[in-house]
Design an enzyme around this catalytic site. Structure first.
Site, PDB file in Angstrom:
ATOM      1  N   ASP A  82       0.613  -1.200  -0.059  1.00 34.22           N
ATOM      2  CA  ASP A  82      -0.194  -0.044   0.324  1.00 34.22           C
ATOM      3  C   ASP A  82       1.040   1.266  -0.297  1.00 34.22           C
ATOM      4  OD1 ASP A  82      -2.083  -2.027  -0.045  1.00 34.22           O
ATOM      5  OD2 ASP A  82      -3.089  -1.563   2.247  1.00 34.22           O
TER       6      ASP A  82
ATOM      7  N   ASP B  90     -15.577  -3.006  -0.762  1.00 32.99           N
ATOM      8  CA  ASP B  90     -14.357  -3.067   0.830  1.00 32.99           C
ATOM      9  C   ASP B  90     -16.687  -3.075   1.333  1.00 32.99           C
ATOM     10  OD1 ASP B  90     -12.477  -3.653  -0.299  1.00 32.99           O
ATOM     11  OD2 ASP B  90     -13.387  -0.853  -0.616  1.00 32.99           O
TER      12      ASP B  90
END
Length: 234
Positions: A9, A131
């Site tokens: 990330d 998500d």
């Protein structure tokens, strides 16, 4: 066999992790993105590397393109990229740069006709990131609520040739407290599209349990930075 996709990330070209997707929880990782690429590339069991442009996800357009392009040159492993991808031209730019798969989230959720068009244009190379907090889907870097239910939405995708659904349980993400096995298992049963589990994975036992649920692949975040996770793996 379940596939392993370690995650990198990025915020400002720095390898970080967030907890529950909260940007104020940013934690710098011990390995740089370059070091992580080299480390993960040594394992045969790593099928691909998962890279997310976190500021891109929040800002709604890709921010780390040039840096990710430089990372692509460091490995022969497949790479998938997500975060802020909202247009066909962005997808084409990533593919032209050698990226193997693109992950779309907010745009694909809010505009399923666009998702269908991208999936038919690039069959098997587009993944949808879904998500959710519980069964409630969130968008725009997890900062915006929707009225969409996880299972109702996923059932609408059956005729779209995406490569898979990347399901993240936001409540589990970055905590290393174990995945949400119950919801993940229900999701696998609710769709014929391959499900990729993300969020909370701690160790190889979690991977084995996900495999028993017929999960296609597991994205490993914080745990991938611990040597103990890789013990015995080749």
């Amino acid at each position: 066999m379940i596939e392993l996709w370690p995650a990198i990330d990025l915020i400002g070209s720095t390898s970080v992790r967030l907890t529950e997707g909260k940007y104020d929880s940013e934690e710098k990782m011990s390995r740089s993105a370059e070091e992580s690429i080299a480390y993960y590339s040594q394992f045969e069991c790593v099928n691909r590397i998962h890279i997310v442009d976190l500021i891109g996800a929040k800002a709604q357009h890709a921010r780390e393109f040039d840096y990710i392009k430089s990372l692509r040159r460091l490995t022969t492993k497949d790479i998938e990229v997500g975060g802020g991808i909202r247009t066909k031209s962005q997808i084409m730019d990533y593919f032209a740069a050698g990226i193997n798969y693109c992950i779309v989230g907010t745009k694909g959720i809010q505009d399923t006709e666009w998702l269908k068009e991208m999936a038919h244009t690039f069959p098997g190379r587009i993944y949808l990131s879904v998500d959710a907090y519980g069964e409630d889907i969130k968008v725009n870097g997890w900062e915006e609520d929707t009225e969409l239910n996880l299972f109702s939405f996923v059932k609408q995708l059956s005729d779209i040739p995406i490569g898979g659904i990347i399901y993240t349980d936001i409540a589990k993400d970055g905590k290393m407290s174990g995945p949400n096995f119950e919801l993940t298992g229900q999701l696998v049963k609710a769709t014929t599209i391959p499900v990729i589990a993300s969020g909370g994975i701690r160790h190889q036992q979690d991977i084995q349990r996900l495999a028993s649920l017929n999960v296609h692949a597991a994205i490993i975040g914080k745990a991938a930075h611990q040597a103990s996770f890789w013990e015995g793996l080749k």
